[in-house]
Design an enzyme around this catalytic site. Sequence first.
Site, short mmCIF file in Angstrom:
data_model
loop_
_atom_site.label_atom_id
_atom_site.label_comp_id
_atom_site.label_asym_id
_atom_site.label_seq_id
_atom_site.Cartn_x
_atom_site.Cartn_y
_atom_site.Cartn_z
N CYS A 195 -0.39 4.11 2.15
CA CYS A 195 -0.15 3.95 3.59
C CYS A 195 1.31 4.21 3.94
O CYS A 195 1.62 4.84 4.94
CB CYS A 195 -0.47 2.53 4.06
SG CYS A 195 -1.89 1.77 3.32
N ASP A 196 2.20 3.69 3.14
CA ASP A 196 3.60 3.60 3.56
C ASP A 196 4.60 4.43 2.75
O ASP A 196 5.76 4.51 3.11
CB ASP A 196 4.04 2.12 3.53
CG ASP A 196 3.19 1.27 4.47
OD1 ASP A 196 2.78 1.80 5.51
OD2 ASP A 196 2.94 0.10 4.15
N CYS A 211 0.83 -1.21 0.00
CA CYS A 211 0.00 0.00 0.00
C CYS A 211 0.87 1.25 0.00
O CYS A 211 1.37 1.67 1.04
CB CYS A 211 -0.93 0.00 1.21
SG CYS A 211 -1.93 1.49 1.33
#
Length: 306
Positions: A135-136, A132
């Site tokens: 997200c990261d 992701c």
Amino acid sequence: MAEKILIIGSGPAGLTAAIYAARADLEPMMIEGFARGGQLMITTDVENYPGFPDGIMGPDLMEQFRKQAERFGTRLVTADVTKVDFSQRPFKVWSGEDEYEAESVVISTGASARWLGIPGEEKLRGYGVSACATCDGFFFRDKEIAVVGGGDSAMEEALFLTKFASKVTIIHRRDEFRASKIMAQRALDHEKIEVIWDTVVEEVLGDNSVTGVKIRNRNTDEVTELKLDGLFIAIGHDPNTKIFEGQLELDEEGYIVAEGSRTSVAGVFAGGDVVDKVYRQAITAAGMGCAAALDAERWLESQETP
Ligand code: NAP
């Protein structure tokens, strides 16, 4: 006695549905799954969930959701649903030998990122291996990273990651992308993006964090090492809908077909990644779970009076 509402799955969508249903006095029962908490359980820092200005770890966020659902009386069953029968009411849901009956059901079983299944991948998940970018990606400022895949997701992730990374290498197993032309071209034209064609990743290297990958050219069989700080796997997601086949309308990729939260069966509602292949965020899933609980509540009310 049949449950008024039974919720299947315990990610942000399911637990939000539980909070709303519990506060509406529907005494929800949740079958949370053995892998409870969903995809956030394999994420480290979550910095884009509103209300946590300093960020929060994915598993901690899900623990908070769970506590809030329990506080209002949600009954949690740690088990996997193995079979459902939505052909008549009350609906029937099984977990192994245990049978449950419910007037309404909320499905929030989510989706699972596909993984490569190579050495080092699982160990370094959350420590440089991710599925992701949203997200990261932020953790890879000025770092060198690679994205595996040749579809729209891989292009989107690679393009998004150029905001942070100093270099993004797309590693694709064939010599052409499956992605739409426009997305592929955008990636190919980007100055920070390089493509390694006809190549598969065979191992993720690193002890405590990713230091590189071992890659093999499929034409020459030559194995080389590529130094990297992060590896993003973008080879697709699969909605967790196997148990609903033949019970609910699913689309060609297996996602539940829903109008708002209403599925093809009246009284069965769905929210989160099991429906949504576009946004796939914790906050959107939570919103969809809320909508599913409100819709279920209204539907139950409509069934009470003749
Ligand atoms: P996808 O289209 O199925 O692409 C998956 C990619 O991963 C393919 O290039 C495939 O290679 C590769 N792959 C699969 N298994 C692999 C393995 N074990 N090892 C190495 N490579 C592997 O999946 P997606 O990109 O997630 O897209 C899913 C759907 O969402 C598509 O319909 C897509 O158009 C849509 N989507 C749209 C957008 C957008 O329009 N903005 C963004 C994201 C997704 P091969 O090509 O060799 O099969």
